[in-house]
Design a protein around this motif. Structure first.
Motif, PDB file in Angstrom:
ATOM      1  N   ASN A  69      52.232  48.271  43.621  1.00 11.12           N
ATOM      2  CA  ASN A  69      53.224  49.336  43.452  1.00 11.12           C
ATOM      3  C   ASN A  69      53.554  49.598  41.985  1.00 11.12           C
ATOM      4  O   ASN A  69      53.940  50.704  41.610  1.00 11.12           O
ATOM      5  N   MET A  70      53.436  48.551  41.164  1.00  8.92           N
ATOM      6  CA  MET A  70      53.741  48.681  39.735  1.00  8.92           C
ATOM      7  C   MET A  70      52.583  49.300  38.961  1.00  8.92           C
ATOM      8  O   MET A  70      52.773  49.821  37.867  1.00  8.92           O
ATOM      9  N   ALA A  71      51.382  49.160  39.490  1.00  9.75           N
ATOM     10  CA  ALA A  71      50.164  49.470  38.736  1.00  9.75           C
ATOM     11  C   ALA A  71      50.051  50.948  38.356  1.00  9.75           C
ATOM     12  O   ALA A  71      50.614  51.820  39.016  1.00  9.75           O
ATOM     13  N   CYS A  72      49.305  51.207  37.271  1.00 14.02           N
ATOM     14  CA  CYS A  72      49.027  52.579  36.848  1.00 14.02           C
ATOM     15  C   CYS A  72      47.509  52.784  36.848  1.00 14.02           C
ATOM     16  O   CYS A  72      46.757  51.889  37.236  1.00 14.02           O
ATOM     17  N   SER A  73      47.088  53.931  36.352  1.00 12.07           N
ATOM     18  CA  SER A  73      45.664  54.260  36.366  1.00 12.07           C
ATOM     19  C   SER A  73      44.834  53.331  35.460  1.00 12.07           C
ATOM     20  O   SER A  73      43.622  53.229  35.623  1.00 12.07           O
ATOM     21  N   SER A  74      45.505  52.656  34.528  1.00 10.80           N
ATOM     22  CA  SER A  74      44.771  51.730  33.647  1.00 10.80           C
ATOM     23  C   SER A  74      44.660  50.322  34.239  1.00 10.80           C
ATOM     24  O   SER A  74      43.994  49.464  33.656  1.00 10.80           O
ATOM     25  N   CYS A  75      45.332  50.081  35.334  1.00 12.71           N
ATOM     26  CA  CYS A  75      45.357  48.731  35.924  1.00 12.71           C
ATOM     27  C   CYS A  75      44.259  48.583  36.982  1.00 12.71           C
ATOM     28  O   CYS A  75      44.226  49.338  37.945  1.00 12.71           O
ATOM     29  N   GLU A  76      43.405  47.605  36.752  1.00 11.73           N
ATOM     30  CA  GLU A  76      42.348  47.328  37.725  1.00 11.73           C
ATOM     31  C   GLU A  76      42.688  46.004  38.395  1.00 11.73           C
ATOM     32  O   GLU A  76      42.607  44.946  37.772  1.00 11.73           O
ATOM     33  N   ILE A  77      43.097  46.091  39.654  1.00  9.18           N
ATOM     34  CA  ILE A  77      43.610  44.897  40.340  1.00  9.18           C
ATOM     35  C   ILE A  77      42.532  44.243  41.193  1.00  9.18           C
ATOM     36  O   ILE A  77      41.834  44.899  41.954  1.00  9.18           O
ATOM     37  N   THR A  78      42.406  42.928  41.037  1.00  8.78           N
ATOM     38  CA  THR A  78      41.511  42.142  41.893  1.00  8.78           C
ATOM     39  C   THR A  78      42.337  41.046  42.538  1.00  8.78           C
ATOM     40  O   THR A  78      43.154  40.404  41.868  1.00  8.78           O
ATOM     41  N   VAL A  79      42.137  40.838  43.833  1.00  5.47           N
ATOM     42  CA  VAL A  79      42.819  39.738  44.524  1.00  5.47           C
ATOM     43  C   VAL A  79      41.802  38.620  44.730  1.00  5.47           C
ATOM     44  O   VAL A  79      40.699  38.859  45.233  1.00  5.47           O
ATOM     45  N   LEU A  80      42.159  37.421  44.273  1.00  4.26           N
ATOM     46  CA  LEU A  80      41.239  36.284  44.369  1.00  4.26           C
ATOM     47  C   LEU A  80      41.769  35.256  45.365  1.00  4.26           C
ATOM     48  O   LEU A  80      42.961  34.912  45.339  1.00  4.26           O
ATOM     49  N   ASP A  81      40.890  34.776  46.211  1.00  5.82           N
ATOM     50  CA  ASP A  81      41.282  33.853  47.278  1.00  5.82           C
ATOM     51  C   ASP A  81      41.105  32.399  46.832  1.00  5.82           C
ATOM     52  O   ASP A  81      39.988  31.945  46.599  1.00  5.82           O
ATOM     53  N   MET A  82      42.217  31.693  46.744  1.00  2.99           N
ATOM     54  CA  MET A  82      42.217  30.293  46.291  1.00  2.99           C
ATOM     55  C   MET A  82      41.403  29.366  47.188  1.00  2.99           C
ATOM     56  O   MET A  82      41.126  28.231  46.810  1.00  2.99           O
ATOM     57  N   HIS A  83      41.065  29.827  48.376  1.00  2.00           N
ATOM     58  CA  HIS A  83      40.260  28.979  49.261  1.00  2.00           C
ATOM     59  C   HIS A  83      38.779  28.993  48.866  1.00  2.00           C
ATOM     60  O   HIS A  83      38.000  28.196  49.367  1.00  2.00           O
ATOM     61  N   GLU A  84      38.418  29.905  47.948  1.00  2.00           N
ATOM     62  CA  GLU A  84      37.047  29.925  47.414  1.00  2.00           C
ATOM     63  C   GLU A  84      36.960  28.891  46.289  1.00  2.00           C
ATOM     64  O   GLU A  84      37.751  28.958  45.343  1.00  2.00           O
ATOM     65  N   PRO A  85      36.013  27.954  46.369  1.00  2.00           N
ATOM     66  CA  PRO A  85      35.922  26.911  45.335  1.00  2.00           C
ATOM     67  C   PRO A  85      35.823  27.461  43.912  1.00  2.00           C
ATOM     68  O   PRO A  85      36.442  26.920  42.997  1.00  2.00           O
ATOM     69  N   SER A  86      35.072  28.561  43.718  1.00  2.00           N
ATOM     70  CA  SER A  86      34.929  29.094  42.355  1.00  2.00           C
ATOM     71  C   SER A  86      36.275  29.630  41.842  1.00  2.00           C
ATOM     72  O   SER A  86      36.577  29.541  40.653  1.00  2.00           O
ATOM     73  N   VAL A  87      37.077  30.154  42.746  1.00  3.91           N
ATOM     74  CA  VAL A  87      38.395  30.693  42.374  1.00  3.91           C
ATOM     75  C   VAL A  87      39.352  29.550  42.029  1.00  3.91           C
ATOM     76  O   VAL A  87      40.045  29.590  41.001  1.00  3.91           O
ATOM     77  N   SER A  88      39.389  28.517  42.854  1.00  4.02           N
ATOM     78  CA  SER A  88      40.328  27.420  42.592  1.00  4.02           C
ATOM     79  C   SER A  88      39.944  26.681  41.304  1.00  4.02           C
ATOM     80  O   SER A  88      40.812  26.196  40.578  1.00  4.02           O
ATOM     81  N   LYS A  89      38.644  26.641  41.019  1.00  2.00           N
ATOM     82  CA  LYS A  89      38.168  26.015  39.779  1.00  2.00           C
ATOM     83  C   LYS A  89      38.681  26.817  38.575  1.00  2.00           C
ATOM     84  O   LYS A  89      39.178  26.260  37.598  1.00  2.00           O
ATOM     85  N   ARG A  90      38.568  28.135  38.670  1.00  2.00           N
ATOM     86  CA  ARG A  90      39.027  28.996  37.577  1.00  2.00           C
ATOM     87  C   ARG A  90      40.552  28.901  37.439  1.00  2.00           C
ATOM     88  O   ARG A  90      41.098  28.884  36.334  1.00  2.00           O
ATOM     89  N   ALA A  91      41.253  28.819  38.576  1.00  2.00           N
ATOM     90  CA  ALA A  91      42.719  28.705  38.559  1.00  2.00           C
ATOM     91  C   ALA A  91      43.140  27.463  37.783  1.00  2.00           C
ATOM     92  O   ALA A  91      44.094  27.490  37.005  1.00  2.00           O
ATOM     93  N   LYS A  92      42.425  26.394  38.001  1.00  2.00           N
ATOM     94  CA  LYS A  92      42.733  25.135  37.318  1.00  2.00           C
ATOM     95  C   LYS A  92      42.574  25.316  35.803  1.00  2.00           C
ATOM     96  O   LYS A  92      43.445  24.925  35.023  1.00  2.00           O
ATOM     97  N   LYS A  93      41.485  25.948  35.404  1.00  2.00           N
ATOM     98  CA  LYS A  93      41.217  26.206  33.982  1.00  2.00           C
ATOM     99  C   LYS A  93      42.327  27.047  33.350  1.00  2.00           C
ATOM    100  O   LYS A  93      42.680  26.872  32.194  1.00  2.00           O
ATOM    101  N   LEU A  94      42.847  27.999  34.123  1.00  2.00           N
ATOM    102  CA  LEU A  94      43.877  28.913  33.616  1.00  2.00           C
ATOM    103  C   LEU A  94      45.263  28.266  33.617  1.00  2.00           C
ATOM    104  O   LEU A  94      46.221  28.840  33.115  1.00  2.00           O
ATOM    105  N   GLY A  95      45.372  27.085  34.215  1.00  2.00           N
ATOM    106  CA  GLY A  95      46.658  26.386  34.243  1.00  2.00           C
ATOM    107  C   GLY A  95      47.554  26.795  35.395  1.00  2.00           C
ATOM    108  O   GLY A  95      48.774  26.581  35.359  1.00  2.00           O
ATOM    109  N   ILE A  96      46.970  27.374  36.424  1.00  2.00           N
ATOM    110  CA  ILE A  96      47.772  27.815  37.581  1.00  2.00           C
ATOM    111  C   ILE A  96      48.216  26.604  38.392  1.00  2.00           C
ATOM    112  O   ILE A  96      47.404  25.797  38.811  1.00  2.00           O
ATOM    113  N   GLN A  97      49.530  26.476  38.596  1.00  2.00           N
ATOM    114  CA  GLN A  97      50.077  25.332  39.337  1.00  2.00           C
ATOM    115  C   GLN A  97      50.883  25.768  40.552  1.00  2.00           C
ATOM    116  O   GLN A  97      51.458  24.945  41.270  1.00  2.00           O
TER     117      GLN A  97
END
Lengths: 93, 93
Positions: free
Chosen positions: B26-54
Protein backbone atom coordinates in the motif's frame (compact mmCIF):
# COMPACT_ATOMS: atom_id res chain seq x y z
CA UNK A 1 -2.26 -21.57 42.37
CA UNK A 2 0.18 -22.42 39.65
CA UNK A 3 3.62 -23.68 40.60
CA UNK A 4 5.07 -23.19 37.16
CA UNK A 5 6.10 -20.17 35.10
CA UNK A 6 4.20 -20.48 31.85
CA UNK A 7 6.35 -19.59 28.88
CA UNK A 8 4.73 -19.52 25.45
CA UNK A 9 6.79 -19.13 22.31
CA UNK A 10 4.82 -18.01 19.27
CA UNK A 11 6.48 -19.43 16.19
CA UNK A 12 5.93 -19.17 12.45
CA UNK A 13 8.01 -22.30 11.94
CA UNK A 14 11.07 -20.89 10.20
CA UNK A 15 14.71 -21.15 11.25
CA UNK A 16 14.67 -17.81 13.12
CA UNK A 17 11.84 -19.02 15.36
CA UNK A 18 13.46 -22.43 15.80
CA UNK A 19 16.67 -20.83 17.03
CA UNK A 20 14.74 -18.83 19.60
CA UNK A 21 12.91 -21.93 20.81
CA UNK A 22 16.29 -23.59 21.37
CA UNK A 23 17.63 -20.48 23.10
CA UNK A 24 14.69 -20.29 25.52
CA UNK A 25 14.81 -24.04 26.19
CA UNK A 26 18.49 -23.68 27.10
CA UNK A 27 17.67 -20.85 29.51
CA UNK A 28 14.75 -22.61 31.17
CA UNK A 29 14.75 -24.06 34.68
CA UNK A 30 12.54 -26.58 36.47
CA UNK A 31 9.91 -23.87 37.09
CA UNK A 32 9.60 -23.02 33.40
CA UNK A 33 6.86 -24.74 31.45
CA UNK A 34 7.48 -24.08 27.77
CA UNK A 35 4.83 -24.35 25.07
CA UNK A 36 5.49 -23.67 21.40
CA UNK A 37 2.52 -22.24 19.51
CA UNK A 38 2.16 -22.36 15.75
CA UNK A 39 1.06 -19.07 14.19
CA UNK A 40 -0.46 -20.99 11.28
CA UNK A 41 -3.21 -22.17 13.65
CA UNK A 42 -6.10 -19.68 13.49
CA UNK A 43 -6.69 -19.82 17.27
CA UNK A 44 -3.01 -19.04 17.87
CA UNK A 45 -2.83 -16.12 15.46
CA UNK A 46 -6.02 -14.72 16.98
CA UNK A 47 -4.49 -14.87 20.46
CA UNK A 48 -1.23 -13.34 19.12
CA UNK A 49 -3.20 -10.36 17.84
CA UNK A 50 -4.84 -9.89 21.25
CA UNK A 51 -1.43 -10.01 22.95
CA UNK A 52 -0.09 -7.33 20.59
CA UNK A 53 2.38 -9.59 18.78
CA UNK A 54 3.64 -7.86 15.63
CA UNK A 55 6.72 -9.93 14.85
CA UNK A 56 7.88 -13.48 15.29
CA UNK A 57 9.28 -15.18 17.26
CA UNK A 58 7.54 -13.76 20.33
CA UNK A 59 7.79 -14.90 23.94
CA UNK A 60 4.89 -14.59 26.37
CA UNK A 61 5.56 -15.15 30.07
CA UNK A 62 2.60 -15.85 32.34
CA UNK A 63 0.25 -14.31 29.80
CA UNK A 64 2.26 -11.15 29.17
CA UNK A 65 4.26 -10.38 26.04
CA UNK A 66 7.94 -10.08 27.05
CA UNK A 67 9.32 -6.52 26.92
CA UNK A 68 11.79 -7.47 24.19
CA UNK A 69 8.88 -8.47 21.94
CA UNK A 70 6.67 -5.39 22.20
CA UNK A 71 6.29 -2.67 19.54
CA UNK A 72 8.10 -4.77 16.98
CA UNK A 73 6.01 -4.17 13.92
CA UNK A 74 7.30 -2.58 10.77
CA UNK A 75 7.58 1.19 11.28
CA UNK A 76 6.02 2.90 8.28
CA UNK A 77 7.81 6.19 9.00
CA UNK A 78 11.18 4.43 8.93
CA UNK A 79 10.35 2.80 5.59
CA UNK A 80 9.23 6.17 4.19
CA UNK A 81 12.48 7.77 5.40
CA UNK A 82 14.32 5.02 3.49
CA UNK A 83 12.48 6.11 0.38
CA UNK A 84 9.57 3.68 0.13
CA UNK A 85 6.70 5.40 -1.65
CA UNK A 86 8.80 8.23 -3.12
CA UNK A 87 9.34 7.86 -6.88
CA UNK A 88 13.01 8.01 -7.87
CA UNK A 89 13.86 11.25 -9.68
CA UNK A 90 14.73 9.62 -13.00
CA UNK A 91 11.59 7.55 -13.12
CA UNK A 92 9.23 10.38 -12.29
CA UNK A 93 8.10 10.96 -15.87
CA UNK B 1 22.20 1.28 -13.17
CA UNK B 2 18.93 0.29 -11.61
CA UNK B 3 15.89 2.50 -12.02
CA UNK B 4 13.94 0.76 -9.31
CA UNK B 5 14.10 0.67 -5.53
CA UNK B 6 14.37 -3.00 -4.65
CA UNK B 7 12.22 -3.88 -1.65
CA UNK B 8 12.42 -7.39 -0.27
CA UNK B 9 10.02 -8.63 2.38
CA UNK B 10 11.19 -11.71 4.25
CA UNK B 11 8.14 -13.66 5.33
CA UNK B 12 7.50 -16.80 7.35
CA UNK B 13 4.04 -17.05 5.86
CA UNK B 14 1.86 -16.31 8.88
CA UNK B 15 -0.77 -13.61 9.27
CA UNK B 16 1.65 -11.11 10.86
CA UNK B 17 3.93 -11.29 7.81
CA UNK B 18 0.96 -11.14 5.44
CA UNK B 19 -0.28 -7.95 7.06
CA UNK B 20 3.13 -6.35 6.61
CA UNK B 21 3.27 -7.38 2.96
CA UNK B 22 -0.08 -5.64 2.45
CA UNK B 23 1.10 -2.58 4.37
CA UNK B 24 4.27 -2.21 2.28
CA UNK B 25 2.37 -2.81 -0.96
CA UNK B 26 0.00 0.00 0.00
CA UNK B 27 2.94 2.33 0.66
CA UNK B 28 4.79 1.48 -2.55
CA UNK B 29 5.14 3.77 -5.57
CA UNK B 30 6.06 3.19 -9.20
CA UNK B 31 9.77 3.10 -8.27
CA UNK B 32 9.29 0.32 -5.70
CA UNK B 33 9.87 -3.22 -6.88
CA UNK B 34 8.57 -5.55 -4.20
CA UNK B 35 9.63 -9.17 -3.80
CA UNK B 36 8.29 -11.47 -1.10
CA UNK B 37 10.79 -14.09 0.07
CA UNK B 38 9.77 -17.26 1.88
CA UNK B 39 11.92 -18.04 4.93
CA UNK B 40 11.12 -21.73 4.52
CA UNK B 41 13.39 -21.75 1.43
CA UNK B 42 16.94 -22.63 2.56
CA UNK B 43 18.53 -20.06 0.22
CA UNK B 44 16.28 -17.34 1.68
CA UNK B 45 16.95 -18.22 5.33
CA UNK B 46 20.68 -18.31 4.57
CA UNK B 47 20.51 -14.82 3.08
CA UNK B 48 18.38 -13.63 6.03
CA UNK B 49 21.10 -14.74 8.41
CA UNK B 50 23.73 -12.82 6.42
CA UNK B 51 21.56 -9.69 6.52
CA UNK B 52 21.19 -9.97 10.31
CA UNK B 53 17.48 -10.76 10.31
CA UNK B 54 16.43 -12.00 13.76
CA UNK B 55 12.66 -11.59 13.55
CA UNK B 56 9.97 -11.73 10.92
CA UNK B 57 8.61 -9.98 8.97
CA UNK B 58 11.70 -8.06 7.87
CA UNK B 59 12.05 -5.48 5.13
CA UNK B 60 15.26 -5.05 3.13
CA UNK B 61 15.62 -1.98 0.91
CA UNK B 62 18.26 -2.03 -1.81
CA UNK B 63 20.11 -4.80 0.00
CA UNK B 64 20.06 -3.19 3.45
CA UNK B 65 17.91 -4.31 6.38
CA UNK B 66 15.54 -1.44 7.26
CA UNK B 67 16.35 0.31 10.55
CA UNK B 68 13.03 -0.77 12.06
CA UNK B 69 14.04 -4.42 11.56
CA UNK B 70 17.51 -4.45 13.12
CA UNK B 71 18.43 -5.88 16.52
CA UNK B 72 15.07 -7.56 16.85
CA UNK B 73 16.03 -10.89 18.28
CA UNK B 74 14.87 -12.14 21.64
CA UNK B 75 16.86 -10.41 24.39
CA UNK B 76 18.03 -13.05 26.83
CA UNK B 77 18.64 -10.50 29.58
CA UNK B 78 15.04 -9.28 29.33
CA UNK B 79 13.74 -12.84 29.59
CA UNK B 80 15.98 -13.47 32.61
CA UNK B 81 14.72 -10.27 34.24
CA UNK B 82 11.19 -11.63 33.72
CA UNK B 83 12.20 -14.72 35.65
CA UNK B 84 13.08 -17.24 32.97
CA UNK B 85 15.68 -19.65 34.34
CA UNK B 86 15.10 -18.77 38.00
CA UNK B 87 13.28 -21.53 39.90
CA UNK B 88 10.18 -20.27 41.73
CA UNK B 89 10.69 -20.23 45.51
CA UNK B 90 8.05 -22.85 46.28
CA UNK B 91 9.41 -25.30 43.74
CA UNK B 92 13.05 -25.03 44.78
CA UNK B 93 13.13 -28.24 46.78
Amino acid sequence: MTSKRKIEIFSAGCIVCQETIEQVRNMACSSCEITVLDMHEPSVSKRAKKLGIQSLPAVVIDGRLADCCTNRGIDESVLRAAGVGSPLAHSKF
